[in-house]
Design a protein around this motif. Structure first.
Motif, short mmCIF file in Angstrom:
data_model
loop_
_atom_site.label_atom_id
_atom_site.label_comp_id
_atom_site.label_asym_id
_atom_site.label_seq_id
_atom_site.Cartn_x
_atom_site.Cartn_y
_atom_site.Cartn_z
N THR A 108 5.50 5.91 2.87
CA THR A 108 4.21 6.41 3.34
C THR A 108 3.10 5.95 2.40
OG1 THR A 108 2.92 8.39 3.89
CG2 THR A 108 4.52 8.59 2.10
N ASP A 109 1.94 5.68 2.99
CA ASP A 109 0.78 5.35 2.18
C ASP A 109 -0.13 6.57 2.04
OD1 ASP A 109 -0.18 5.52 4.73
OD2 ASP A 109 -1.05 3.50 4.80
N SER A 110 0.35 7.73 2.52
CA SER A 110 -0.41 8.97 2.39
C SER A 110 -0.17 9.60 1.02
CB SER A 110 0.00 9.96 3.48
OG SER A 110 -0.18 9.41 4.77
N ASP A 111 -1.10 10.42 0.61
CA ASP A 111 -0.91 11.21 -0.61
C ASP A 111 0.00 12.38 -0.28
OD1 ASP A 111 -2.45 9.73 -2.42
OD2 ASP A 111 -4.31 10.65 -1.68
N ARG B 226 11.12 -0.79 -4.23
CA ARG B 226 11.27 -0.78 -2.77
C ARG B 226 12.58 -1.44 -2.34
NH1 ARG B 226 7.69 -4.49 1.38
NH2 ARG B 226 9.15 -4.40 3.13
N GLY C 105 0.79 -1.22 0.00
CA GLY C 105 0.00 0.00 0.00
C GLY C 105 0.82 1.27 0.00
N THR C 106 2.13 1.13 0.05
CA THR C 106 2.99 2.31 0.02
C THR C 106 2.80 3.07 -1.29
OG1 THR C 106 4.65 1.32 1.46
CG2 THR C 106 5.38 3.11 0.04
N LYS C 107 2.62 4.38 -1.16
CA LYS C 107 2.44 5.22 -2.35
C LYS C 107 3.71 5.98 -2.70
CE LYS C 107 -2.53 5.96 -1.65
NZ LYS C 107 -3.60 6.99 -1.43
N THR D 280 5.62 5.01 -6.06
CA THR D 280 5.63 3.62 -6.49
C THR D 280 4.98 3.50 -7.86
OG1 THR D 280 3.56 3.26 -5.29
CG2 THR D 280 5.60 2.71 -4.15
#
Length: 436
Positions: free
Chosen positions: A79-82, A62, A5-7, A54
């Motif tokens: 981070t999985d945040s935008d 990664r 889920g990493t962005k 990613t």
């Protein structure tokens, strides 16, 4: 470390030379530079931090990032945040280090610095520049390590002497492997004749290279070349009479933290400086050549603030209630094309760190790094030597930031709104005045 889920992967801009190594070692990975400071998952990141999505990158990004970051001692944040911050692509510039056959000692230190950072480059002589009309097809950035303040020597190189009858006195001076010089086989640059220098053809080719979008970086005393030839409007080199700073470590302040050249630096840093040049910068059109002086129009009549009243005819007062005229304007010179001071020597009381310093008032407050737009490219002038004898690692990234962002050096420049429009007007229309 990363997880499903990493962005984005983030690397803070810290002015560590390892950042340049990271960029070039992973040359197939899309990386971006943040144009503002931002925060992600409670961690603060400086302007210029690496933002690596990613999406659009290799599936093994990664693992590769983690391996390289660990090897280089860099902290990688996943981070999985935008990450919503303005950013631009970090380039993989085609770099050339230009030398003169007059002396190759100083450029050797630049080669060593680039080699240790694993930054690829071409090592070319000024003769190559002279003989290559379309330099931009081969290079994006040309670094010119310090040689001499003498403009004739920079142009002429090792002199080629001709006799009255037109014959070549002495003949060619080769630098290449031969029966009598077998050990030159490993030399990184070889030629049949070291004589001739840039010449006027080389100057024309260099001029075109910058106009076509290239970045030229003359270091220290070599800044005399573009300044003396009028390529850097608004910049002059001052003659000092009291200054004594023969190889000193001095304090400088970051004058424009939004400039990509300053990415990752704190408010102050120590830099190496050896006597000259001492820059003076003013808006072009604010005076005589280079912007120095009290100001005047190209006609020589009046100053920039005097009413522009035609001579030889009576002055007619405008009717009451008429809209006010625009203030008198000097030569039209867009703000985005004016010199941009990135680094400035500290005030005299804070200037000295180590080494000789007398007459520091002549240097204090003067620009240390100046970005001068020229055509579609830039000339970035260094008063300091950022790669001096493999000892000035703290200023290596001033060079590498310039190179990695060579096609985005205008980022962060504060522009006034176009005349007749509000600050909330059409920014895109204003920014596209010359397709920059």
């Amino acid at each position: 470390t990363g997880a499903a889920g990493t962005k984005f992967y983030l690397v803070n801009a810290t002015a560590e030379p390892a950042l340049a190594t990271l960029r070039f070692r992973l040359n197939d990975v899309k990386m971006f530079a943040a144009e503002e400071a931002f925060e992600a998952d409670g961690t603060k990141f400086n302007t210029g931090s690496f933002v690596i999505p990613t999406d659009g990158n290799p599936s093994d990004v990664r693992a590769r990032l983690e391996t390289v970051a660990k090897d280089l001692g860099l902290r990688l944040v996943a981070t999985d945040s935008d990450v919503k911050v303005a950013r631009h692509a970090l380039a993989l510039p085609r770099i050339a280090v230009m030398h003169s056959w007059v002396n190759t000692q100083n450029d050797g230190w630049f080669r060593l610095g680039l080699d240790e950072m694993e930054v690829p480059y071409s090592y070319i002589s000024d003769l190559v520049v002279r003989d290559t009309p379309n330099l931009k097809s081969k290079f994006d950035v040309i670094i010119y390590p310090p040689l001499t303040a003498s403009v004739p020597a920079l142009i002429n190189g090792v002199p080629k002497r001709m006799l009255d009858d037109g014959s070549d006195f002495g003949g060619p001076i080769p630098w290449k492997k031969s029966d009598i010089t077998p050990n030159l086989d490993g030399s990184p640059d070889q030629t049949d004749d070291i004589r001739g220098g840039l010449g006027f053809a080389g100057l024309a080719n260099l001029n075109k290279f910058i106009e076509d979008g290239g970045v030229f970086i003359p270091i220290s005393v070599n800044a005399n070349l573009p300044v003396a030839l009028g390529m850097t409007q608004g910049v002059t080199i001052a003659t000092t009479t009291q200054l004594r700073a023969r190889g000193s470590v001095l304090r400088a302040n970051v004058d424009d933290k939004a400039s990509p050249i300053a990415y990752g630096y704190d408010d102050t840093l120590a830099i190496y400086f050896n006597q000259a040049p001492v820059f003076r910068v003013a808006a072009p059109g604010a005076g005589g050549p280079g912007g120095e002086g009290g100001g005047g129009r190209s006609s020589g009549r009046g100053s920039l603030t005097d009413p522009d009243i035609p001579q030889g005819r009576p002055f007619v007062e405008p009717p009451r209630g008429a809209p006010p005229e625009d203030p008198p304007q000097g030569p039209q010179f867009p703000t985005r094309m004016q010199p941009r001071v990135v680094l400035r020597f500290s005030p005299e009381r804070d200037l000295w760190i180590s080494g000789m310093l007398a007459g520091g008032s002549e240097l204090a407050g003067s620009p240390a790094v100046v970005d001068v737009p020229f055509g579609r490219g830039h000339i970035v002038l260094f008063a300091n030597n950022p790669m001096w004898r493999q000892e000035t690692h703290g200023s290596f990234m001033l060079i590498m930031n310039t190179a990695l962002n060579f096609d985005h050096l205008q980022v962060g420049r504060k522009e006034p709104p176009a005349r007749g429009t509000s600050a909330a007007g059409d920014d895109d229309a204003d920014n596209d005045w010359m397709n920059f």
